[in-house]
Write a protein that holds these residues in place. Structure first.
Motif, mmCIF file in Angstrom:
data_model
loop_
_atom_site.group_PDB
_atom_site.id
_atom_site.type_symbol
_atom_site.label_atom_id
_atom_site.label_comp_id
_atom_site.label_asym_id
_atom_site.label_seq_id
_atom_site.Cartn_x
_atom_site.Cartn_y
_atom_site.Cartn_z
ATOM 1 N N TYR A 1 16.828 -19.126 -19.959
ATOM 2 C CA TYR A 1 17.604 -18.150 -18.400
ATOM 3 C C TYR A 1 16.283 -17.642 -17.623
ATOM 4 O O TYR A 1 14.802 -17.251 -18.356
ATOM 5 C CB TYR A 1 17.629 -16.447 -19.569
ATOM 6 N N ARG A 2 16.069 -18.399 -17.227
ATOM 7 C CA ARG A 2 14.584 -18.120 -15.621
ATOM 8 C C ARG A 2 15.424 -18.028 -13.973
ATOM 9 O O ARG A 2 16.053 -18.413 -14.006
ATOM 10 C CB ARG A 2 14.400 -19.776 -15.604
ATOM 11 N N ASP A 3 14.619 -17.239 -14.415
ATOM 12 C CA ASP A 3 14.971 -16.496 -12.439
ATOM 13 C C ASP A 3 16.832 -16.691 -12.418
ATOM 14 O O ASP A 3 17.012 -17.090 -11.478
ATOM 15 C CB ASP A 3 14.653 -17.015 -11.762
ATOM 16 N N LYS A 4 17.301 -15.553 -13.454
ATOM 17 C CA LYS A 4 18.375 -15.195 -13.093
ATOM 18 C C LYS A 4 19.726 -16.742 -13.400
ATOM 19 O O LYS A 4 20.804 -16.667 -13.025
ATOM 20 C CB LYS A 4 19.197 -14.737 -11.624
ATOM 21 N N HIS A 5 18.894 -17.479 -13.501
ATOM 22 C CA HIS A 5 20.024 -19.127 -13.946
ATOM 23 C C HIS A 5 19.682 -19.512 -15.121
ATOM 24 O O HIS A 5 18.358 -19.151 -15.997
ATOM 25 C CB HIS A 5 19.095 -19.902 -13.125
ATOM 26 N N LEU A 6 21.446 -19.808 -15.677
ATOM 27 C CA LEU A 6 20.806 -20.084 -17.417
ATOM 28 C C LEU A 6 21.189 -20.950 -17.331
ATOM 29 O O LEU A 6 22.003 -22.264 -16.824
ATOM 30 C CB LEU A 6 22.027 -19.530 -18.026
#
Length: 266
Positions: free
Chosen positions: A136-141
């Motif tokens: 989970y990075r910068d609100k993206h999965l």
């Protein structure tokens, strides 16, 4: 005390009294003498308790949504039904699986016993399956290096605990074959590092201010709330083992504050 355990005790007591009366007490009563009240009550309630116990244990169980961690999919106050057999038939009370049916699928909304306190039931969405690498990075999965597609769907505002007005962004995301809505707040961190617990399997995860990355152990699942920045989930307390699964949520059957939600599929 667990409701299922209470039902089981009542079932044993009423059933035992009914059997005792049939094979012993009834034969010793004089003709025309009425049954004692406690025998009459036990015999009357035993079939009702048996039916309710079997339905709740093996078919469907009701739950109430107490928090906003699954908004917009589920609202506070929703009463939902949970399919108890879709992932296999389990013995009540001890939750031991005796018949294997389906495994949880990525995107399912699942009820489970909270790993930090199994007496509490939680509900989240299945994000990672056994062996998956979840990032989970910068609100993206991303799952196994593949970013899950998100499509912006405008703003979404709601009131938290009847007091605080919360402004978020609504997005549509596809997990496996399931498309669902989620909420994010770009101004908040992906995870509050000081709230991460020392859970079993913690060594499978790495954390930074922008990224959470976990490899899901065998027999476990990684769960996240749809209200991504207002959900205490696997990012904080780790993985859900198979033996703590309760079932798959599939229907909203009542919400006294919003009757239009009755019958909403999950």
């Amino acid at each position: 005390m667990d409701f299922a355990l209470i039902m089981f005790v009542l079932l044993l007591v009423s059933g035992s009294i009914s059997l005792l009366d049939r094979y012993s007490l009834a034969n010793s009563r004089a003709a025309g003498v009425a049954e004692p009240w406690w025998v009459e009550y036990a015999k009357s309630f035993f079939p009702v308790i048996l039916i309710v116990f079997c339905i709740r244990s093996f078919l469907a169980e009701p739950f109430k949504i107490p928090s906003g961690s699954m908004i917009p999919t589920l609202q506070v106050g929703d009463f939902i039904l949970v399919n108890k057999f879709t992932y296999g038939i389990r013995l009540p009370i001890i939750n031991q699986k005796i018949v294997q049916l389906n495994n949880p699928a990525r995107g399912d909304v699942m009820v489970f016993h909270y790993p930090e306190n199994p007496s509490i039931d939680y509900i989240k969405r299945v994000v990672g399956l056994p062996g998956d690498v979840v990032e989970y990075r910068d609100k993206h999965l991303s799952i196994n290096g593949v970013e899950q597609v998100q499509v912006a769907d405008g703003d979404y505002n709601y009131v938290e605990s009847g007091l605080n007005f919360v402004h978020t962004e609504r997005r549509d995301e596809t997990l496996g074959e399931r498309r669902h809505a989620l909420l994010v707040n770009p101004s908040m961190p992906n995870v509050h590092l000081n709230s991460v617990a020392e859970f079993k399997g913690h060594e499978n995860c790495t954390y930074s201010e922008s990224t959470v990355r976990c490899t899901v152990p065998a027999g476990n699942y990684f769960m996240m709330g749809d209200n991504r920045d207002n959900s205490r989930d696997s990012r904080y307390w780790g993985f859900v083992p198979d033996n703590q699964i309760v079932g798959r949520a599939f229907l909203v059957w009542m919400n006294f504050s919003d009757l239009k939600r009755i019958g909403s599929p999950i």
